[in-house]
Design a protein around this motif. Structure first.
Motif: not given
Length: 199
Positions: A65-69, A77-88
């Motif tokens: 997370l420190s590297i991402y920030e 860079a723009w790192p993202f986590f992917i969440f589905d329609h049920q917020d998983r």
């Protein structure tokens, strides 16, 4: 710990796509992230750089997370986590190696956890990130690469409008060995405002 996590939650863009939401990784995502990566280890390792021994620890996640920030702050860079329609939590996607000036380009990379594979989430995420890259960040070109026998990843790129432009020998060190990669590119004028291919 929960209070400290809440206080240090990074703020970043939220990108919405067809059945997916992309947002910055938060410290509070650690448990879901480590569980998903651990469950998906055999599924992911053939296509990724070798995992460090401590890869799934909380300390390693904090370093990540420190590297991402830092990369976000520099505009690299723009790192993202992917969440589905049920917020998983379903995976991750990153726009990295952003080059401005005469290039205006970046590189797309992504992973989907085993329980969510084959549901179209990678394609939806690539299209959502593509729209964000071209419309919000005003990039002109996106690049991506995949190992030739990673047919699922290749199909994601093709369905998202990327065109194969060549092959690079020993391009990246994947799972401990230098691997050839197919190279793909996509131009801003080749997709609509939703990141879908225009042809």
């Amino acid at each position: 710990m929960a209070l400290l996590d809440w206080m240090s939650e990074p703020v970043g863009p939220v990108v919405r796509g067809q059945g997916v939401v992309l947002r910055s990784p938060h410290p509070s995502d650690y448990a879901a992230w480590s569980a998903l990566r651990d469950l998906s280890r055999a599924h992911l390792q053939p296509w990724e750089p070798a995992w460090p021994e401590d890869d799934l620890t909380r300390a390693a996640f904090r370093r990540r997370l420190s590297i991402y920030e830092r990369e976000r702050e520099l505009g690299n860079a723009w790192p993202f986590f992917i969440f589905d329609h049920q917020d998983r939590l379903a995976g991750g996607i990153t726009l990295s190696n952003i080059r401005r000036g005469v290039a205006e380009t970046g590189t797309v990379g992504y992973w989907i956890g085993l329980p969510h594979a084959g549901r179209g989430l990678a394609t939806a995420s690539v299209r959502a990130l593509t729209a964000h890259a071209f419309q919000t960040l005003k990039l002109h070109r996106l690049e991506a690469a995949c190992v030739p026998h990673n047919h699922a990843s290749r199909r994601v790129l093709e369905k998202s409008g990327f065109r194969q432009e060549g092959q690079a020998r020993a391009y990246l060190k994947i799972n401990g060995s230098w691997a050839d990669h197919l190279l793909f590119g996509l131009l801003a004028e080749e997709v609509d405002t939703g990141g879908r291919p225009t042809s």
